[in-house]
Each structure stands twice: as C-alpha cells, then as structure tokens.
Design a protein around this motif. Structure first.
Motif: not given
Length: 167
Positions: A67-77, A79-82
């Motif tokens: 999730i941390r890696k995907m959030a970084a790819e998507l430019g989202l924090p 904690a906010n990546l549902t």
C-alpha cells in the motif's frame, strides 16, 4: 510498475481473504467446543486460532508495504488510500477484481466479528453457570447456625449434609 504492484496486491488480498475465512471456520469449531464443553477441543482450536492470527498479521504487514508503494505511485498518502480509491485509479478488470475482493473481505470480517462476539457471550454464560454452581455448593457446605441455651450461636462442625463420591 503499477501493474506489477496491483497484481501483487490482488494476490495478497486473495490470500488475506482466504486466511480470514479459515479464521471464521476456526471460530465455528470453537463455538462447537464451547457448546459441547470439550476443554481439549477448545484448547486445540484456541492454539490453531492463535497460529492463524499470526498468519493474518504477517500478510497484513506485507499488505501495508505494498500500500505504501502504491500510494507513492499514485501520489497519495498511504493513510488515505482506501480500496475504493485504489480501484478508481486502476484499469477496469483489475479494479473490478479489487472491488470484489473488498466486498468479500468485508463479508468475512463481519462473519468473524459476529462469531467472535457469539463465542465471547457463550464463554461468559458458561462461566456464569459455573460460578452459580460453585456458589450453590458453597452454600450447601456452610453449616447452619446452632443456638445454645443462652441464645448465642454455638460453633458447629458441619451442617449434616454429606457428599458421596463414587470412588
């Protein structure tokens, strides 16, 4: 990169859901052990449940990393990546699979929570019955008061009630 991450995440989520289904099955076995008052079976299931929880925690740790890696790819924090936000950012077949897994996970988590609450209530009720039985037996063993000629209570050695053993 995102495709590899999303595929790894989906595989991990399938495994996550499967592990929670196994936990739900163990909770059902635990309920049967409680109802039949099988201490040996209850202890065995409890140990299996603890192992299963460790497996789930290990998968959850891997899930958080992805999730941390995907959030970084998507430019989202992170904690906010549902799961829904992830699905909205992914291609259609992958997004549909993620939404399906999300629904499956919610369903199995609801089952786990419900079974866990029911088992907790069964254990509480069983303990209450045991306590009332012990209180009843304790009451039977307390000697009845014996009054002497002067009106005072005379210590007594027993109430006259006897327990027989089959030994």
């Amino acid at each position: 990169m995102m495709s590899a991450l999303s595929d790894a995440f989906l595989d991990l989520m399938e495994h996550f859901v499967m592990q929670y289904r196994l936990l739900a099955d163990l909770l059902l076995q635990e309920e049967k052990a409680i109802i039949t008052f099988s201490i040996e079976r209850f202890n065995r299931v409890r140990e299996e449940k603890q192992v299963q929880i460790v497996r789930i925690q290990a998968i959850d740790s891997k899930r958080r990393v992805i999730i941390r890696k995907m959030a970084a790819e998507l430019g989202l924090p992170p904690a906010n990546l549902t799961l829904e936000k992830m699905a909205s950012k992914l291609d259609q077949p992958v997004a549909d699979r993620l939404r399906c897994l999300s629904a499956d996970l919610k369903t199995v988590l609801d089952v786990v929570a419900e079974r866990n609450a029911r088992n907790n209530n069964l254990i509480g009720h069983s303990l209450s019955l045991i306590r009332s039985s012990i209180d009843f037996l304790t009451h039977l063993m307390i000697p009845a008061p014996v009054y002497g000629r002067n009106g005072g209570v005379v210590p007594s050695m027993g109430s006259g009630l006897r327990f027989r053993s089959a030994a």
